[in-house]
Design a protein around this motif. Structure first.
Motif, PDB file in Angstrom:
ATOM      1  N   GLN A 184      52.867  24.540  37.226  1.00 49.62           N
ATOM      2  CA  GLN A 184      52.067  25.593  36.576  1.00 49.62           C
ATOM      3  C   GLN A 184      52.893  26.856  36.373  1.00 49.62           C
ATOM      4  N   PRO A 195      45.208  34.004  31.324  1.00 54.65           N
ATOM      5  CA  PRO A 195      43.841  33.489  31.559  1.00 54.65           C
ATOM      6  C   PRO A 195      43.815  32.482  32.703  1.00 54.65           C
ATOM      7  N   THR A 196      42.871  32.654  33.622  1.00 47.70           N
ATOM      8  CA  THR A 196      42.747  31.738  34.757  1.00 47.70           C
ATOM      9  C   THR A 196      42.297  30.350  34.322  1.00 47.70           C
ATOM     10  N   SER A 197      41.682  30.269  33.148  1.00 48.33           N
ATOM     11  CA  SER A 197      41.215  28.969  32.673  1.00 48.33           C
ATOM     12  C   SER A 197      42.382  27.999  32.474  1.00 48.33           C
ATOM     13  N   LEU A 198      43.566  28.524  32.139  1.00 48.89           N
ATOM     14  CA  LEU A 198      44.735  27.660  31.972  1.00 48.89           C
ATOM     15  C   LEU A 198      45.128  27.018  33.296  1.00 48.89           C
ATOM     16  N   TYR A 199      45.109  27.820  34.368  1.00 49.34           N
ATOM     17  CA  TYR A 199      45.447  27.268  35.682  1.00 49.34           C
ATOM     18  C   TYR A 199      44.377  26.283  36.163  1.00 49.34           C
ATOM     19  N   GLU A 200      43.120  26.595  35.878  1.00 50.34           N
ATOM     20  CA  GLU A 200      42.045  25.687  36.287  1.00 50.34           C
ATOM     21  C   GLU A 200      42.157  24.346  35.577  1.00 50.34           C
ATOM     22  N   ALA A 201      42.446  24.394  34.276  1.00 49.38           N
ATOM     23  CA  ALA A 201      42.606  23.142  33.535  1.00 49.38           C
ATOM     24  C   ALA A 201      43.807  22.357  34.037  1.00 49.38           C
ATOM     25  N   SER A 222      45.029  22.465  37.101  1.00 47.85           N
ATOM     26  CA  SER A 222      44.697  21.929  38.420  1.00 47.85           C
ATOM     27  C   SER A 222      43.837  20.679  38.302  1.00 47.85           C
TER      28      SER A 222
END
Length: 319
Positions: free
Chosen positions: A228, A211-217, A219
């Motif tokens: 990351q 999930p991209t949300s993990l990377y966004e959080a 960042s």
């Protein structure tokens, strides 16, 4: 006077289900019985083929390994564990075992590391990244014979790409396939190149499913890309890494085609892996008993390493 009154006869017990629930339960039991026959009908051909081409050869190989054989493969004298003792005390066989372990570890580590690196780079949304994904996975469509011809040309000391590059850089030309150390390096490079396409595709699919949300959080929290990668990407794709490591290790133990076409186990048995040794002992020397014993030992080694992977690596898998 009291008249004799005929006592009513007891009603016969009726075990036939009368309620809708009992009737449905009876139908389920009947369907389950039919399903067993259907399962046997559909699984029968597969079980028969496995019995003929997997289980019977395994049992036959174990049986032959306990005997001495003639040149035609017929058992002659019962030897017990003599073939195994002879192999495990042979310096030549132990050398092949050591060469195989070096080859397996090198191929497994390099294939997974390079596949993971390329998959991570290819997961980025960059212009033209689709072309690189196609190039990285192109080795999946290359046969073993074509790959062997391709790398034989590259390693050719006269007209090969590496020799031309060495001449251009004014470096000494290395005869890769006639020196023991460089021959092993050449075989490892060729095998890694062959395995890289499959590993790359599997790991790329796993990385893209994170999930991209993990990377966004991460960042937003100020985590750097390296952090990351090791604390989000690796844990999230750990089941896929576990699967790839097992498949790659087992495949490395069974490598045969490239070794046969490129080095034929040479020079001086530097690339004489266990599988190629089995082939030579059986079909060149006619020693089927020894080849059978080598097959059983190789099976046990693969099983032990696979079990070791499950014991060590599965603890680090996040499901």
């Amino acid at each position: 006077m009291l008249k004799n009154v005929a006592e009513p006869e007891p009603e016969s017990l009726d075990v036939t289900p009368t309620t809708p629930k009992a009737k449905s339960r009876t139908k389920v039991f009947a369907l389950n019985a039919k399903d067993k026959y259907y399962a046997l009908l559909f699984l029968g051909p597969s079980v028969l083929l496995l019995a003929l081409f997997v289980f019977y050869p395994m049992i036959k190989t174990l049986y032959i390994s306990l005997f001495l054989t003639s040149g035609l493969g017929k058992t002659t004298v019962f030897a017990g564990l003599g073939n195994y003792v002879r192999l495990l005390t042979s310096a030549d066989y132990l050398n092949s075992l050591g060469v195989t372990l070096i080859y397996v570890f090198a191929v497994t580590i390099l294939t997974i590391a390079l596949g993971l690196l390329l998959a991570h780079l290819a997961s980025e949304t960059l212009p033209g990244i689709g072309i690189f994904r196609t190039l990285f996975s192109a080795t999946m469509g290359v046969s073993v014979s074509v790959a062997a011809i391709f790398w034989l040309f590259i390693f050719n000391p006269s007209t090969g790409f590496l020799s031309l590059l060495s001449n251009w850089l004014h470096l000494p030309v290395i005869n890769w396939l006639t020196q023991p150390n460089t021959a092993m390096v050449a075989v490892v490079i060729t095998t890694v190149w062959m395995n890289l396409g499959f590993t790359f595709l599997i790991l790329l699919g796993a990385i893209q499913s994170v999930p991209t949300s993990l990377y966004e959080a991460a960042s937003v929290a100020g985590a750097k890309p390296g952090y990351q990668f090791f604390h989000i990407t690796i844990p999230m794709i750990s089941p896929t890494l576990f699967f790839v490591s097992i498949i790659t290790l087992i495949g490395s133990f069974k490598s045969f085609g490239l070794i046969d076409l490129i080095t034929k186990g040479g020079p001086t048995n530097a690339t004489n892996m266990l599988v190629y040794r089995i082939y030579k002992d059986a079909f060149y020397s006619g020693n089927f008993a020894q080849a059978s014993a080598e097959s059983i030992i190789l099976t046990v080694i693969i099983a032990l390493f696979t079990l070791l992977q499950f014991k060590i690596l599965e603890r680090r898998v996040n499901y």
